[in-house]
Enzyme design. Structure first.
Site: not given
Length: 111
Positions: A74-75
């Site tokens: 993810c981020r």
């Protein structure tokens, strides 16, 4: 061992270098668990987008091959750790999470 490298019982945390190496495994599946707008702004080459916050996340994961090595990011690594735990609990044999997410990924992303 460093605390940040500890893994849960059903997935393993990897540094960006370890993650990149693992993606070379035959049959490796790469999952971006961010929102579709984040994915569209840039993602790792070859990634499938399965938003971990979507109501159908578990259903979409269930459609994947549980025997293939599964790499999740993810981020920043928080949502993917959550997703990796869910995927591992769903019976996937080899689940890996990218520590630091795309914020720590050294290579260019694609759109």
């Amino acid at each position: 061992m460093f605390d940040f490298l500890k893994s849960s019982s059903n997935y393993q945390n990897l540094t960006p270098a370890q993650f990149a190496e693992g993606l070379r495994e035959p049959g490796a599946v790469l999952l971006d668990v961010r929102r579709p707008d984040e994915f569209a702004a840039g993602h790792l080459p070859g990634a499938l987008n399965l938003d971990v916050t979507a109501p159908d996340f578990a259903q979409r994961v269930a459609a994947l091959d549980k025997t293939q090595p599964t790499y999740v990011y993810c981020r920043s690594g928080a949502r993917s750790a959550n997703a990796a735990g869910q995927i591992g609990s769903a019976g996937f044999a080899h689940v890996r999470n990218l520590l630091g997410g795309v914020l720590d990924w050294p290579e260019p992303q694609v759109r």
